[in-house]
Design a protein around this motif. Structure first.
Motif, PDB file in Angstrom:
ATOM      1  N   CYS A 190       0.823  -1.289  -0.084  1.00 16.83           N
ATOM      2  CA  CYS A 190       0.202   0.125  -0.004  1.00 16.83           C
ATOM      3  C   CYS A 190       1.022   1.289   0.101  1.00 16.83           C
ATOM      4  O   CYS A 190       0.609   2.079  -0.710  1.00 16.83           O
TER       5      CYS A 190
ATOM      6  N   VAL B 162      -1.696   2.818  -2.777  1.00 13.19           N
ATOM      7  CA  VAL B 162      -3.134   2.365  -2.744  1.00 13.19           C
ATOM      8  C   VAL B 162      -3.503   2.194  -1.547  1.00 13.19           C
ATOM      9  O   VAL B 162      -2.857   1.989  -0.518  1.00 13.19           O
TER      10      VAL B 162
ATOM     11  N   ASN C 110     -12.531   0.636 -11.698  1.00 13.01           N
ATOM     12  CA  ASN C 110     -12.780   0.093 -10.340  1.00 13.01           C
ATOM     13  C   ASN C 110     -12.578  -1.546 -10.086  1.00 13.01           C
ATOM     14  O   ASN C 110     -12.345  -1.894 -11.345  1.00 13.01           O
ATOM     15  N   THR C 111     -12.633  -2.142  -8.959  1.00 15.23           N
ATOM     16  CA  THR C 111     -12.325  -3.548  -8.985  1.00 15.23           C
ATOM     17  C   THR C 111     -13.199  -4.294  -9.773  1.00 15.23           C
ATOM     18  O   THR C 111     -12.785  -5.474 -10.127  1.00 15.23           O
TER      19      THR C 111
ATOM     20  N   HIS D  93      -6.138   0.097 -12.405  1.00 13.45           N
ATOM     21  CA  HIS D  93      -7.011   0.977 -11.436  1.00 13.45           C
ATOM     22  C   HIS D  93      -6.466   2.486 -11.526  1.00 13.45           C
ATOM     23  O   HIS D  93      -7.231   3.363 -11.768  1.00 13.45           O
ATOM     24  N   GLN D  94      -5.290   2.631 -11.438  1.00 16.41           N
ATOM     25  CA  GLN D  94      -4.810   4.209 -11.319  1.00 16.41           C
ATOM     26  C   GLN D  94      -4.920   4.688 -12.851  1.00 16.41           C
ATOM     27  O   GLN D  94      -5.409   6.177 -12.676  1.00 16.41           O
TER      28      GLN D  94
ATOM     29  N   ASN E  77     -10.667  -5.557  -1.518  1.00 15.90           N
ATOM     30  CA  ASN E  77     -11.872  -5.598  -2.628  1.00 15.90           C
ATOM     31  C   ASN E  77     -11.158  -6.785  -3.658  1.00 15.90           C
ATOM     32  O   ASN E  77     -12.126  -7.650  -4.132  1.00 15.90           O
TER      33      ASN E  77
ATOM     34  N   PHE F 193      -8.184  -1.476  -1.540  1.00 10.05           N
ATOM     35  CA  PHE F 193      -8.185  -1.993  -2.780  1.00 10.05           C
ATOM     36  C   PHE F 193      -7.883  -3.345  -2.705  1.00 10.05           C
ATOM     37  O   PHE F 193      -8.354  -4.248  -3.548  1.00 10.05           O
TER      38      PHE F 193
ATOM     39  N   ILE G 145      -3.075  -2.670 -10.390  1.00  2.00           N
ATOM     40  CA  ILE G 145      -2.861  -1.361 -10.120  1.00  2.00           C
ATOM     41  C   ILE G 145      -2.811  -0.368 -11.026  1.00  2.00           C
ATOM     42  O   ILE G 145      -3.456   0.561 -10.913  1.00  2.00           O
TER      43      ILE G 145
END
Length: 97
Positions: free
Chosen positions: A13, A18, A64-65, A58-59, A25, A22, A55
């Motif tokens: 993290c 993150v 989203n997940t 996502h970024q 999930n 995250f 990641i």
């Protein structure tokens, strides 16, 4: 399994910037196998490549997940189809020779 062979999720993290949620999930969706030892969550180092992909998706793409789950399912199907195509090509070569 030895803790020395695992990667702590709180360290990930911090490194990847993150939230812990995250990873929670991803684990809930079955995309990530998390081991909890003495109240700290860990992952196996073999999963780091997949995590980095997740990641980035996502970024960079702001997905989203649930979207990550769809993307990874599609990527797995593409890989399976490519393997099937290669297998069919190899069988065809046998008949062409």
């Amino acid at each position: 399994m030895n803790i020395e062979n695992l990667i702590a999720i709180p360290a990930l993290c911090t490194h990847y910037k993150v939230e812990l949620s995250f990873f929670n999930n991803l684990s809930e969706m079955g995309l990530l196998e998390v081991k909890t030892i003495e109240e700290t969550q860990y992952i196996h180092p073999d999963a780091i490549n997949e995590i980095e992909k997740m990641i980035r998706i996502h970024q960079e793409l702001d997905i989203n997940t649930e979207g990550i789950d769809v993307v990874f399912n599609l990527l797995q199907k593409i890989d399976a189809l490519q393997n099937e195509l290669n297998s069919a090509k190899n069988r065809l070569r046998l008949y062409e020779s």
